[in-house]
Design a protein around this motif. Sequence first.
Motif, short mmCIF file in Angstrom:
data_model
loop_
_atom_site.label_atom_id
_atom_site.label_comp_id
_atom_site.label_asym_id
_atom_site.label_seq_id
_atom_site.Cartn_x
_atom_site.Cartn_y
_atom_site.Cartn_z
N PRO A 152 0.11 -1.42 -8.00
CA PRO A 152 0.57 -0.68 -8.78
C PRO A 152 -0.11 0.22 -9.11
CG PRO A 152 1.13 -2.92 -9.85
CD PRO A 152 0.11 -3.01 -8.30
N VAL A 153 0.31 1.61 -9.55
CA VAL A 153 -0.09 2.05 -9.96
C VAL A 153 -0.20 3.14 -11.45
CG1 VAL A 153 -0.83 5.45 -9.64
CG2 VAL A 153 -0.75 3.68 -7.69
N ARG A 154 -1.53 2.71 -12.49
CA ARG A 154 -0.50 2.88 -13.86
C ARG A 154 -1.28 4.01 -14.63
NH1 ARG A 154 0.92 -1.93 -15.10
NH2 ARG A 154 1.08 -3.94 -13.24
N GLU A 178 10.41 2.29 -9.91
CA GLU A 178 10.21 1.35 -8.28
C GLU A 178 11.90 1.39 -7.35
OE1 GLU A 178 9.56 -2.43 -9.14
OE2 GLU A 178 8.37 -3.05 -6.99
N LEU A 201 -3.51 7.00 -5.93
CA LEU A 201 -2.64 6.53 -4.51
C LEU A 201 -3.41 6.74 -2.95
CD1 LEU A 201 0.81 8.33 -4.62
CD2 LEU A 201 0.01 6.26 -4.82
N ILE A 255 8.40 11.27 -9.30
CA ILE A 255 7.71 10.10 -9.48
C ILE A 255 8.61 9.04 -8.93
CG2 ILE A 255 6.30 8.50 -10.72
CD1 ILE A 255 5.64 10.96 -12.16
N SER A 282 7.86 6.67 -5.86
CA SER A 282 7.49 5.36 -5.30
C SER A 282 8.53 4.49 -4.67
CB SER A 282 8.19 4.96 -7.06
OG SER A 282 9.94 4.75 -7.32
N LEU A 340 -1.90 11.24 -10.40
CA LEU A 340 -0.87 9.50 -9.69
C LEU A 340 -1.53 9.83 -8.22
CD1 LEU A 340 1.30 8.03 -8.89
CD2 LEU A 340 2.52 9.46 -8.77
N ARG A 397 5.64 1.52 -4.17
CA ARG A 397 4.44 1.29 -4.54
C ARG A 397 5.17 1.33 -5.81
NH1 ARG A 397 -1.07 2.63 -4.58
NH2 ARG A 397 -1.89 3.02 -2.29
N GLU A 398 5.00 0.62 -7.09
CA GLU A 398 5.19 0.24 -8.35
C GLU A 398 4.27 0.96 -9.65
OE1 GLU A 398 5.23 -3.34 -10.40
OE2 GLU A 398 5.72 -2.25 -12.07
N ILE A 399 4.83 2.55 -9.88
CA ILE A 399 4.77 3.30 -10.41
C ILE A 399 4.59 2.75 -12.11
CG2 ILE A 399 3.85 5.87 -11.29
CD1 ILE A 399 4.64 6.22 -8.05
#
Length: 715
Positions: free
Chosen positions: A665-667, A705, A657, A682, A686, A653, A691-693
Amino acid sequence: MYVKLDLLNDGCKVFDEMPMRNTISFVTLVQGYSLSFRYVEAIELFLRLFREGHELNQFVFTTVLKMFVNMEYAELCRRVHACIYKLGHDTDAFVGTALIDAYTVCGFVDDAKEVFNGILVKDMVSWTGMIGCYCENQYFEEALELFSRMSNFGFKPNNYTFASTLKACTGLFALNLGKSIHCCALKNRCQSDSYVGGALLDFYTKCGDVDAALIVFKGMPQKDMILWSFMIARYAQSGCSNEAVKLFTQMRQAFVTPNQFTYASVLQACATMEGIELGEQIHCQVLKVGLDADVFVTNALMDVYAKCERMDDSKKLFIESPNINDVTWNTMIVGYVQLGDGEEALRLFLQMFYAQIQASQVTYSSVLRACASLAALEPGVQIHCLILKTVFSEDTVVSNALIDMYAKCGSIKNARLIFDSMNELDDVSWNSMITGYSLHGLSGDALEAFEKMRETEVTPNKITFVGVLSACSNTGLPCIEHYTCMVWLLGRSGRLAEALKLIDDIPFGHSVMVWRALLGACVVHNDIEIGKLAAERVLQMEPQDESAHVLLSNIYASAKCWQNVASVRKSMKRKRVKKEPGLSWIETHNKVRYFSVGDTSHPEMRLINGMLEWLNIKIKKAGYVCDRNAVLLDVEDDEKDRLLWVHSERLALAFGLISTPPGRPVRIIKNLRICLDCHAAIKLISQVCQREIVVRDMNRFHHFENGVCSCGDYW
């Protein structure tokens, strides 16, 4: 003076000795008789006033109308109304309001409305009386409309107006509108009035806002016993038993004396909590204050002892109580049924029948349950015959009990006849029919009933699915995946013993999947005994199963049984079983980067560590507290804190970032289940980073989120 000092006989002597009398003389004495409940003499005096030709003015009529209402002969006011109309007093505000009050009691809303419309100069009392009439007869929308009209005419509401209007909001469950009325009451300084306060408490509790009710209560005069009793009752009825008991304690500390209704309510809370010690203490208080003969208190005490499986004490109270009613009998019958003593419940019902006590919905549904538990068809049929002679023959609760009784007594056809004759079917009706068919091995009929249930607006629940699965098992229809899902569902909700029993009841051979599901649930709830059993079963089937060793080790570690942890690890080493390392993947710039726990090999490790340190500071300010139980190693707390921040998903993560544009978004993909601490961290990350993770672990996708996860913290 004599009337108001409750010296009515002296007042009568003065009246008899008066050489000249007028209307006021008669009306004053009529009021005195009425206040002393000497209604016959009051009516005779009124007739004498009429015969002697004295003036029949508005004071005469308001007094007589009020007297008829107090006598519970409000219907007679129609005849008085005719006389009022002839003499032209129907337009008077005082007389009109008295008529409205009388018609309110009778339920003659249209007549009250006609009287109200005919009043020439309406005052505040007239408006309030008509609003009250609407509310008392459940014309809630009309009451609110009239309240609005009254405000438009410039009338300032009083405490009775607010109380009635709040009752209308309660009837409509109009929370926002009721809050607006509450604001008006505050502006008019009526919030501390006992009528308004009681209406506000009733409004907020019935609309489900118990916190608001408590705020209102704290702002009321704390010596008002009725308000204390009301709040305790509402808490007890809402299932908030601890709050009810706490409030009762505060009431005693405030030196407010409870009454019979207070004691009955707090005892209801004790029964729900099955708090026998507190129940016995309150029983002692009841004896001291002499309320042990009150039927409400006695019934509540019997219920406490019955719920706490002390039926001998309940029976003693039942026998010794000088005052008993139908609730008393029902409490005893329900108590025996709940304890599984169906024979005693039926014997008591027979005594109740011979004592000519009117049975209720609770009585019939309870004794039918007793018949079902005993598989006693003949008594059940006889009770059914009794029900057919009462208004409960079309009652949904009683009909559901009949379906259950016939099904469990071997007469599934009669159960279906009851089911088909019902006007309204609820979830209990469908569940009783489905489980009844399952009990009789009629799997096809059970599944057909389930399909029909799905076509209705009734939502299936866990009992429905257990019945359907049971029906399927009778014909071998369910596959092992169905049982695995059920074991996981029961296990995750903490019902591990039921999950274990379900595995034992599987009609065909057990699979490793079911035992793994149970083992995973044991990890969540730290159940060492069942977890050890589940792990043994998995390892019997698959001796090299790495996950079973790891999960069992985790259970021991959570319980700080470090010797057992070492033993499991030695076993793994002896069997050459290796734990799969935790890995996380992230794709950036068309390249896949993977991280392991404590990884230091990445070329941008300084930036990653810097980001992790920044995130740690930020989320701590947002309320993050690390969960050291997630570290299943016997090390110091500082080391545990450090180890949590080098989990593979956090490294991935941090890299995501610093290597992706803001707002994107982070996937991340992870090969194991995400730990509780990483999940909590997490969520806050978020929120902090906006950020959407997205994290895909071995169980599911987690969409983080704005500080919330899509899994609802359940995975």
